[in-house]
Design a protein around this motif. Structure first.
Motif, PDB file in Angstrom:
ATOM      1  N   MET A   1      42.123  31.411  52.498  1.00  0.00           N
ATOM      2  CA  MET A   1      40.846  31.388  53.189  1.00  0.00           C
ATOM      3  C   MET A   1      39.774  32.026  52.320  1.00  0.00           C
ATOM      4  SD  MET A   1      42.043  32.650  56.898  1.00  0.00           S
ATOM      5  CE  MET A   1      43.447  33.468  56.152  1.00  0.00           C
ATOM      6  N   GLU A   2      38.637  31.362  52.262  1.00  0.00           N
ATOM      7  CA  GLU A   2      37.583  31.880  51.390  1.00  0.00           C
ATOM      8  C   GLU A   2      36.267  31.974  52.147  1.00  0.00           C
ATOM      9  OE1 GLU A   2      37.566  29.424  47.950  1.00  0.00           O
ATOM     10  OE2 GLU A   2      39.578  30.092  47.380  1.00  0.00           O
ATOM     11  N   GLN A   3      35.438  32.883  51.690  1.00  0.00           N
ATOM     12  CA  GLN A   3      34.126  33.041  52.318  1.00  0.00           C
ATOM     13  C   GLN A   3      33.144  33.398  51.201  1.00  0.00           C
ATOM     14  OE1 GLN A   3      33.851  32.951  55.763  1.00  0.00           O
ATOM     15  NE2 GLN A   3      31.736  33.592  55.980  1.00  0.00           N
ATOM     16  N   SER A   4      32.070  32.613  51.105  1.00  0.00           N
ATOM     17  CA  SER A   4      31.087  32.871  50.039  1.00  0.00           C
ATOM     18  C   SER A   4      29.862  33.561  50.596  1.00  0.00           C
ATOM     19  CB  SER A   4      30.610  31.553  49.436  1.00  0.00           C
ATOM     20  OG  SER A   4      31.540  31.092  48.522  1.00  0.00           O
ATOM     21  N   TYR A   5      29.403  34.561  49.878  1.00  0.00           N
ATOM     22  CA  TYR A   5      28.124  35.196  50.187  1.00  0.00           C
ATOM     23  C   TYR A   5      27.246  35.002  48.952  1.00  0.00           C
ATOM     24  CZ  TYR A   5      31.071  37.261  53.771  1.00  0.00           C
ATOM     25  OH  TYR A   5      31.956  37.429  54.809  1.00  0.00           O
ATOM     26  N   ASP A   6      25.973  35.373  49.041  1.00  0.00           N
ATOM     27  CA  ASP A   6      25.070  35.144  47.903  1.00  0.00           C
ATOM     28  C   ASP A   6      25.596  35.759  46.614  1.00  0.00           C
ATOM     29  OD1 ASP A   6      23.398  33.790  49.483  1.00  0.00           O
ATOM     30  OD2 ASP A   6      21.762  35.264  49.502  1.00  0.00           O
ATOM     31  N   THR A   7      26.112  36.985  46.696  1.00  0.00           N
ATOM     32  CA  THR A   7      26.466  37.717  45.472  1.00  0.00           C
ATOM     33  C   THR A   7      27.922  38.176  45.442  1.00  0.00           C
ATOM     34  OG1 THR A   7      25.849  39.825  46.447  1.00  0.00           O
ATOM     35  CG2 THR A   7      24.094  38.621  45.318  1.00  0.00           C
ATOM     36  N   VAL A   8      28.689  37.722  46.420  1.00  0.00           N
ATOM     37  CA  VAL A   8      30.083  38.163  46.542  1.00  0.00           C
ATOM     38  C   VAL A   8      30.937  36.987  46.998  1.00  0.00           C
ATOM     39  CG1 VAL A   8      31.547  39.466  48.165  1.00  0.00           C
ATOM     40  CG2 VAL A   8      29.705  40.644  46.982  1.00  0.00           C
ATOM     41  N   GLU A   9      32.124  36.847  46.410  1.00  0.00           N
ATOM     42  CA  GLU A   9      33.111  35.888  46.914  1.00  0.00           C
ATOM     43  C   GLU A   9      34.215  36.694  47.587  1.00  0.00           C
ATOM     44  OE1 GLU A   9      33.093  32.481  46.737  1.00  0.00           O
ATOM     45  OE2 GLU A   9      31.081  32.690  45.892  1.00  0.00           O
ATOM     46  N   ALA A  10      34.593  36.267  48.790  1.00  0.00           N
ATOM     47  CA  ALA A  10      35.676  36.967  49.485  1.00  0.00           C
ATOM     48  C   ALA A  10      36.779  35.966  49.791  1.00  0.00           C
ATOM     49  CB  ALA A  10      35.165  37.599  50.775  1.00  0.00           C
ATOM     50  N   SER A  11      38.019  36.437  49.818  1.00  0.00           N
ATOM     51  CA  SER A  11      39.119  35.548  50.169  1.00  0.00           C
ATOM     52  C   SER A  11      40.269  36.372  50.742  1.00  0.00           C
ATOM     53  CB  SER A  11      39.602  34.764  48.940  1.00  0.00           C
ATOM     54  OG  SER A  11      40.079  35.658  47.966  1.00  0.00           O
ATOM     55  N   VAL A  12      41.169  35.650  51.425  1.00  0.00           N
ATOM     56  CA  VAL A  12      42.391  36.275  51.929  1.00  0.00           C
ATOM     57  C   VAL A  12      43.558  35.389  51.537  1.00  0.00           C
ATOM     58  CG1 VAL A  12      43.673  36.951  53.999  1.00  0.00           C
ATOM     59  CG2 VAL A  12      41.195  37.271  53.934  1.00  0.00           C
ATOM     60  N   ASP A  13      44.563  35.984  50.916  1.00  0.00           N
ATOM     61  CA  ASP A  13      45.782  35.251  50.569  1.00  0.00           C
ATOM     62  C   ASP A  13      46.741  35.376  51.753  1.00  0.00           C
ATOM     63  OD1 ASP A  13      48.455  34.747  49.691  1.00  0.00           O
ATOM     64  OD2 ASP A  13      47.730  34.856  47.622  1.00  0.00           O
ATOM     65  N   GLU A  14      47.048  34.222  52.374  1.00  0.00           N
ATOM     66  CA  GLU A  14      47.853  34.268  53.601  1.00  0.00           C
ATOM     67  C   GLU A  14      49.270  34.753  53.328  1.00  0.00           C
ATOM     68  OE1 GLU A  14      47.400  30.595  55.926  1.00  0.00           O
ATOM     69  OE2 GLU A  14      45.363  30.523  55.083  1.00  0.00           O
ATOM     70  N   ASP A  15      49.792  34.503  52.135  1.00  0.00           N
ATOM     71  CA  ASP A  15      51.171  34.923  51.837  1.00  0.00           C
ATOM     72  C   ASP A  15      51.277  36.422  51.606  1.00  0.00           C
ATOM     73  OD1 ASP A  15      52.051  32.339  52.022  1.00  0.00           O
ATOM     74  OD2 ASP A  15      51.632  31.911  49.891  1.00  0.00           O
ATOM     75  N   THR A  16      50.338  36.949  50.803  1.00  0.00           N
ATOM     76  CA  THR A  16      50.457  38.374  50.446  1.00  0.00           C
ATOM     77  C   THR A  16      49.657  39.277  51.375  1.00  0.00           C
ATOM     78  OG1 THR A  16      48.567  38.183  48.947  1.00  0.00           O
ATOM     79  CG2 THR A  16      50.759  37.836  47.989  1.00  0.00           C
ATOM     80  N   LYS A  17      48.809  38.689  52.231  1.00  0.00           N
ATOM     81  CA  LYS A  17      47.894  39.450  53.089  1.00  0.00           C
ATOM     82  C   LYS A  17      46.953  40.329  52.267  1.00  0.00           C
ATOM     83  CE  LYS A  17      50.994  39.898  57.115  1.00  0.00           C
ATOM     84  NZ  LYS A  17      50.653  38.747  57.885  1.00  0.00           N
ATOM     85  N   LEU A  18      46.646  39.861  51.087  1.00  0.00           N
ATOM     86  CA  LEU A  18      45.720  40.605  50.228  1.00  0.00           C
ATOM     87  C   LEU A  18      44.321  40.013  50.369  1.00  0.00           C
ATOM     88  CD1 LEU A  18      45.633  42.870  48.113  1.00  0.00           C
ATOM     89  CD2 LEU A  18      46.044  41.159  46.363  1.00  0.00           C
ATOM     90  N   GLY A  19      43.377  40.857  50.789  1.00  0.00           N
ATOM     91  CA  GLY A  19      41.979  40.450  50.820  1.00  0.00           C
ATOM     92  C   GLY A  19      41.373  40.714  49.448  1.00  0.00           C
ATOM     93  N   ARG A  20      40.382  39.901  49.074  1.00  0.00           N
ATOM     94  CA  ARG A  20      39.778  40.070  47.746  1.00  0.00           C
ATOM     95  C   ARG A  20      38.265  40.017  47.881  1.00  0.00           C
ATOM     96  NH1 ARG A  20      42.198  39.385  42.878  1.00  0.00           N
ATOM     97  NH2 ARG A  20      44.005  38.719  44.067  1.00  0.00           N
TER      98      ARG A  20
END
Ligand code: COA
Length: 264
Positions: A1-20
């Protein structure tokens, strides 16, 4: 899952439960604009929403990194002169990182200066590429780190390291930062990606409610009296005994298997 902001990219890896959270102004070495402050906060809020909607948790730890050649070169010096939206330090934003319920690890390469260093210090842990460079240049501009960095570095590495870094504005290597206790691990170029990711994935694989209790506990230990801190730990321990994750842990204890913790 990914979410874009103006100056930041965010994501969540469903397998590892690691947010980025990836700071994404590579042309400016990820310098901190008012928008970037807001976007980091929005990404944390997104993780929080995901966890509140999940059965258990979707995100059990977060890695924070920079896109391009640097982690972050500090406050955007151009935005100091921006009449519409001038830069002012917003300590509440980095504090939101420090107080995010689950561990946040800064994965640092290249420059990590000024407000970027403050942000890294607000994280729970820091791992670095051998090329990383740390420092507080503010005093050379007649300023001081205004978003909490002085207090975070004092807590992380002690008074003398804090004063050395802030008074001199010296840019120090990853190795020196590790000697000062600012960085937990320094990785060579070839191993950085794999080892840093394995480090944060390992943390994300632990029991999330336990991690949450631990973060609260360590953070509060610096702010409250010992009785309050001990009461907290006992209360959380008793709550954790009631969780499914504790049952999971017990089921796997002594066996050559790995529990799959779900945060419930
Ligand atoms: N604010 C705004 N822009 C910044 C920036 C900052 N803090 N740091 C880097 N940039 C921009 C540069 O202006 C340049 O943009 P341009 O290509 O449009 O000219 C680009 O990022 C690359 O930086 P550059 O200076 O060319 O790279 P370098 O490798 O020669 O030097 C630094 C890197 C980090 C040593 C140098 O950019 C620097 O000293 N930056 C300011 C650091 C600072 O004082 N931060 C604390 C502010 S309180």
């Amino acid at each position: 899952m990914e979410q874009s902001y103006d100056t930041v990219e965010a994501s969540v890896d469903e397998d590892t439960k690691l947010g980025r959270i990836q700071l994404d102004r590579p042309d400016k070495l990820n310098a901190i604009s008012p928008q970037l402050d807001e976007d980091v906060q929005s990404a944390l809020e997104w993780f929080r929403e995901k966890n509140s909607e999940a059965d258990g948790v979707d995100v059990s730890a977060v890695v924070l990194e920079g896109n391009g050649d640097a982690f972050c070169s500090g406050a955007d010096l151009m935005s100091f002169a921006d009449a519409d939206r001038p830069f002012t330090p917003r300590p509440a934003v980095w504090r939101a990182v420090r107080e995010f319920e689950l561990p946040v690890v800064a994965k640092i390469h290249g420059y990590c200066l000024g407000g970027g260093f403050e942000l890294a210090l607000a994280c729970d842990l820091r791992v670095a590429h051998e090329d990383a460079t740390f420092g507080f240049p503010e005093i050379d501009l007649g300023l001081l780190p205004g978003a909490g960095g002085v207090h975070y570095v004092t807590r992380v590495a002690g008074e003398s390291a804090a004063k050395e870094l802030a008074y001199t504005a010296d840019k120090v290597s990853a190795e020196r930062a590790a000697d000062l206790g600012v960085v937990s691990h320094v990785y060579g170029d070839e191993e950085f990606e794999d080892e840093a990711e394995a480090y944060v994935e390992d943390i994300a694989s632990k029991a999330p409610l336990g991690l949450q209790g631990l973060k609260e506990s360590v953070n509060m230990s610096l702010d409250v009296d010992l009785d309050t801190a001990l009461d907290h730990d006992k209360r959380v321990f008793m709550q954790l005994l009631e969780t499914e994750d504790f049952n999971q842990g017990m089921m796997h204890f002594g066996q050559d298997t790995t529990p799959e913790f779900e945060g419930k």
